[in-house]
Design a protein around this motif. Structure first.
Motif, PDB file in Angstrom:
ATOM      1  N   GLY A  87       0.829  -1.211   0.000  1.00  0.00           N
ATOM      2  CA  GLY A  87       0.000   0.000   0.000  1.00  0.00           C
ATOM      3  C   GLY A  87       0.859   1.255   0.000  1.00  0.00           C
ATOM      4  N   PHE A  88       1.958   1.195   0.742  1.00  0.00           N
ATOM      5  CA  PHE A  88       2.875   2.340   0.818  1.00  0.00           C
ATOM      6  C   PHE A  88       3.478   2.625  -0.556  1.00  0.00           C
ATOM      7  CE2 PHE A  88       7.159   3.944   2.468  1.00  0.00           C
ATOM      8  CZ  PHE A  88       6.673   5.212   2.761  1.00  0.00           C
ATOM      9  N   ARG A  89       3.901   1.567  -1.229  1.00  0.00           N
ATOM     10  CA  ARG A  89       4.517   1.770  -2.553  1.00  0.00           C
ATOM     11  C   ARG A  89       3.466   2.133  -3.603  1.00  0.00           C
ATOM     12  NH1 ARG A  89      10.071   0.133  -3.091  1.00  0.00           N
ATOM     13  NH2 ARG A  89      10.749  -0.633  -1.071  1.00  0.00           N
ATOM     14  N   THR A  91       0.858   3.844  -3.265  1.00  0.00           N
ATOM     15  CA  THR A  91       0.377   5.219  -3.137  1.00  0.00           C
ATOM     16  C   THR A  91       1.519   6.246  -3.165  1.00  0.00           C
ATOM     17  OG1 THR A  91       0.430   5.020  -0.719  1.00  0.00           O
ATOM     18  CG2 THR A  91      -1.665   4.539  -1.789  1.00  0.00           C
ATOM     19  N   CYS A  92       2.752   5.748  -3.264  1.00  0.00           N
ATOM     20  CA  CYS A  92       3.940   6.626  -3.286  1.00  0.00           C
ATOM     21  C   CYS A  92       3.912   7.523  -4.526  1.00  0.00           C
ATOM     22  CB  CYS A  92       5.180   5.731  -3.300  1.00  0.00           C
ATOM     23  SG  CYS A  92       6.701   6.532  -3.830  1.00  0.00           S
ATOM     24  N   TYR A  93       4.305   8.777  -4.352  1.00  0.00           N
ATOM     25  CA  TYR A  93       4.264   9.727  -5.471  1.00  0.00           C
ATOM     26  C   TYR A  93       5.145   9.272  -6.625  1.00  0.00           C
ATOM     27  CZ  TYR A  93       2.186  13.000  -2.107  1.00  0.00           C
ATOM     28  OH  TYR A  93       1.388  13.601  -1.175  1.00  0.00           O
ATOM     29  N   TYR A  94       6.319   8.729  -6.295  1.00  0.00           N
ATOM     30  CA  TYR A  94       7.221   8.270  -7.359  1.00  0.00           C
ATOM     31  C   TYR A  94       6.595   7.097  -8.126  1.00  0.00           C
ATOM     32  CZ  TYR A  94      10.718   5.591  -9.703  1.00  0.00           C
ATOM     33  OH  TYR A  94      11.368   4.873 -10.653  1.00  0.00           O
ATOM     34  N   LEU A 132      -4.357   8.229   0.732  1.00  0.00           N
ATOM     35  CA  LEU A 132      -4.064   7.593   2.025  1.00  0.00           C
ATOM     36  C   LEU A 132      -2.559   7.447   2.260  1.00  0.00           C
ATOM     37  CD1 LEU A 132      -6.728   4.721   2.018  1.00  0.00           C
ATOM     38  CD2 LEU A 132      -6.812   6.881   3.279  1.00  0.00           C
ATOM     39  N   HIS A 133      -1.775   7.977   1.331  1.00  0.00           N
ATOM     40  CA  HIS A 133      -0.335   7.715   1.415  1.00  0.00           C
ATOM     41  C   HIS A 133       0.270   8.062   2.782  1.00  0.00           C
ATOM     42  CE1 HIS A 133       3.668   6.900   0.145  1.00  0.00           C
ATOM     43  NE2 HIS A 133       4.067   8.113   0.453  1.00  0.00           N
ATOM     44  N   ARG A 134      -0.119   9.201   3.312  1.00  0.00           N
ATOM     45  CA  ARG A 134       0.449   9.619   4.597  1.00  0.00           C
ATOM     46  C   ARG A 134       0.193   8.558   5.674  1.00  0.00           C
ATOM     47  NH1 ARG A 134      -0.743  15.120   7.834  1.00  0.00           N
ATOM     48  NH2 ARG A 134       0.110  15.953   5.932  1.00  0.00           N
ATOM     49  N   SER A 183      12.744   9.387   2.923  1.00  0.00           N
ATOM     50  CA  SER A 183      12.862  10.421   1.883  1.00  0.00           C
ATOM     51  C   SER A 183      11.476  10.699   1.285  1.00  0.00           C
ATOM     52  CB  SER A 183      13.829   9.980   0.770  1.00  0.00           C
ATOM     53  OG  SER A 183      13.341   8.818   0.114  1.00  0.00           O
ATOM     54  N   CYS A 184      10.457  10.153   1.943  1.00  0.00           N
ATOM     55  CA  CYS A 184       9.066  10.265   1.469  1.00  0.00           C
ATOM     56  C   CYS A 184       8.605  11.738   1.435  1.00  0.00           C
ATOM     57  CB  CYS A 184       8.189   9.457   2.410  1.00  0.00           C
ATOM     58  SG  CYS A 184       6.438   9.698   2.167  1.00  0.00           S
ATOM     59  N   HIS A 185       7.849  12.080   0.413  1.00  0.00           N
ATOM     60  CA  HIS A 185       7.315  13.445   0.290  1.00  0.00           C
ATOM     61  C   HIS A 185       6.363  13.776   1.444  1.00  0.00           C
ATOM     62  CE1 HIS A 185       8.877  13.993  -3.802  1.00  0.00           C
ATOM     63  NE2 HIS A 185       8.542  12.736  -3.984  1.00  0.00           N
ATOM     64  N   ALA A 186       5.585  12.779   1.873  1.00  0.00           N
ATOM     65  CA  ALA A 186       4.626  13.029   2.961  1.00  0.00           C
ATOM     66  C   ALA A 186       5.365  13.316   4.265  1.00  0.00           C
ATOM     67  CB  ALA A 186       3.704  11.824   3.130  1.00  0.00           C
ATOM     68  N   SER A 217      16.504  12.163  -4.332  1.00  0.00           N
ATOM     69  CA  SER A 217      16.771  10.869  -4.981  1.00  0.00           C
ATOM     70  C   SER A 217      15.711   9.840  -4.609  1.00  0.00           C
ATOM     71  CB  SER A 217      18.145  10.346  -4.558  1.00  0.00           C
ATOM     72  OG  SER A 217      19.130  11.319  -4.733  1.00  0.00           O
ATOM     73  N   HIS A 218      14.511  10.303  -4.300  1.00  0.00           N
ATOM     74  CA  HIS A 218      13.483   9.376  -3.812  1.00  0.00           C
ATOM     75  C   HIS A 218      13.209   8.233  -4.794  1.00  0.00           C
ATOM     76  CE1 HIS A 218      10.242   8.050  -1.311  1.00  0.00           C
ATOM     77  NE2 HIS A 218       9.354   8.188  -2.279  1.00  0.00           N
ATOM     78  N   GLY A 219      13.183   8.531  -6.079  1.00  0.00           N
ATOM     79  CA  GLY A 219      12.948   7.483  -7.081  1.00  0.00           C
ATOM     80  C   GLY A 219      14.032   6.415  -7.031  1.00  0.00           C
TER      81      GLY A 219
HETATM   82 FE1  FES Z   1       7.237   7.818  -2.102  1.00  0.00          FE
HETATM   83 FE2  FES Z   1       6.092   8.729   0.148  1.00  0.00          FE
HETATM   84  S1  FES Z   1       7.151   6.845  -0.180  1.00  0.00           S
HETATM   85  S2  FES Z   1       6.257   9.693  -1.740  1.00  0.00           S
END
Ligand code: FES
Length: 250
Positions: A87-89, A91-94, A132-134, A183-186, A217-219
């Motif tokens: 779920g975390f991946r 919904t991750c922005y990258y 729901l990413h956060r 390094s998550c944006h949230a 370098s989040h990606g």
């Molecule tokens: Fe990729 Fe949060 S884990 S934006």
């Protein structure tokens, strides 16, 4: 978003000559195979442990509970945890950018037209769930903490402290996962968002600056940590099956 080329940019949008399709193809193959592998591993319930090494898929984030204690469960204990990192991946922005491009051709690459004619953003089911990413981040932090515990445990063999190749594989894996998670944006927004004046919040500002540095370098952390989870499970599985021998360095 319209697929109609902007006036004056027709040749740039429609005649792109480079191999732009390599990235979406790599994404489809890597995410598709990883998803299938993760489900198979969770379903399989075997060869997830070797000596002090435990597959990250079977790291149960409940204090004092080992996956083997849950043999009585009708479903694999891996499913108790798998939904959190998936779920975390998902919904991750990258990853959103990656799978919108690769799976939905939406658009497949810069300056290449998208397939669909209308765009509703992420306001409708199922993509509204990406908001729901956060919350998945909140759930992922304890998962990473338990993986650190497992990685430290991987240095303690029956005859005491030691270092095997598997210990280093598990340590490398949790380091990459930590970089990805933190390094998550949230998390960056939680640390430094909604502040009118950064200079009045020195601690949050310093934290935000540090997160920003690795966030760039989040990606990279996203891809390498996925591959390391995969590699760690394969390594432990092959050791457990007797296909390869874990080398004890000291
Ligand atoms: Fe990729 Fe949060 S884990 S934006």
């Amino acid at each position: 978003m319209s697929t109609k080329p902007v006036s004056g940019t027709e040749s740039r949008q429609y005649d792109r000559q480079d191999a732009w399709w390599i990235e979406p193809l790599f994404t489809v193959l890597s995410l598709g195979l990883f998803g299938v592998y993760a489900l198979w591993v969770a379903w399989n319930r075997q060869h997830f442990e070797f000596g002090p090494y435990l597959s990250p898929f079977y790291s149960i984030p409940i204090p004092g509970v080992h996956a083997k204690d849950l043999d009585w469960l009708a479903i694999s204990p891996a499913f108790l945890v798998l939904w959190i990192p998936l779920g975390f991946r998902a919904t991750c922005y990258y990853y959103r950018k990656a799978y919108y491009r690769a799976f939905f051709w939406d658009p497949p690459a810069c300056a290449v037209p998208e397939l669909r004619k209308a765009y509703s953003g992420e306001r409708a089911f199922p993509f509204v769930l990406n908001n729901l990413h956060r919350y998945f981040w909140y759930l992922s932090v304890p998962v990473v903490a338990f993986l650190w515990y497992d990685a430290i445990r991987a240095f303690f063999f029956e005859d005491g402290f030691g270092v095997g190749v598997g210990s280093l594989v598990m340590l490398g894996n949790v380091i990459l996962l930590s970089y990805y998670t933190f390094s998550c944006h949230a998390w960056r927004h939680l640390a430094g968002g909604c502040l009118n004046c950064m200079s009045k919040h020195k601690t949050r500002y310093t934290l935000w600056q540090r997160i920003t540095r690795i966030n760039e370098s989040h990606g990279f952390w996203g891809v390498t940590s996925m591959l390391s989870v995969w590699f760690t499970d394969v390594y432990i599985r092959l050791c457990s099956m007797g296909t390869i021998t874990d080398i004890r360095l000291f």
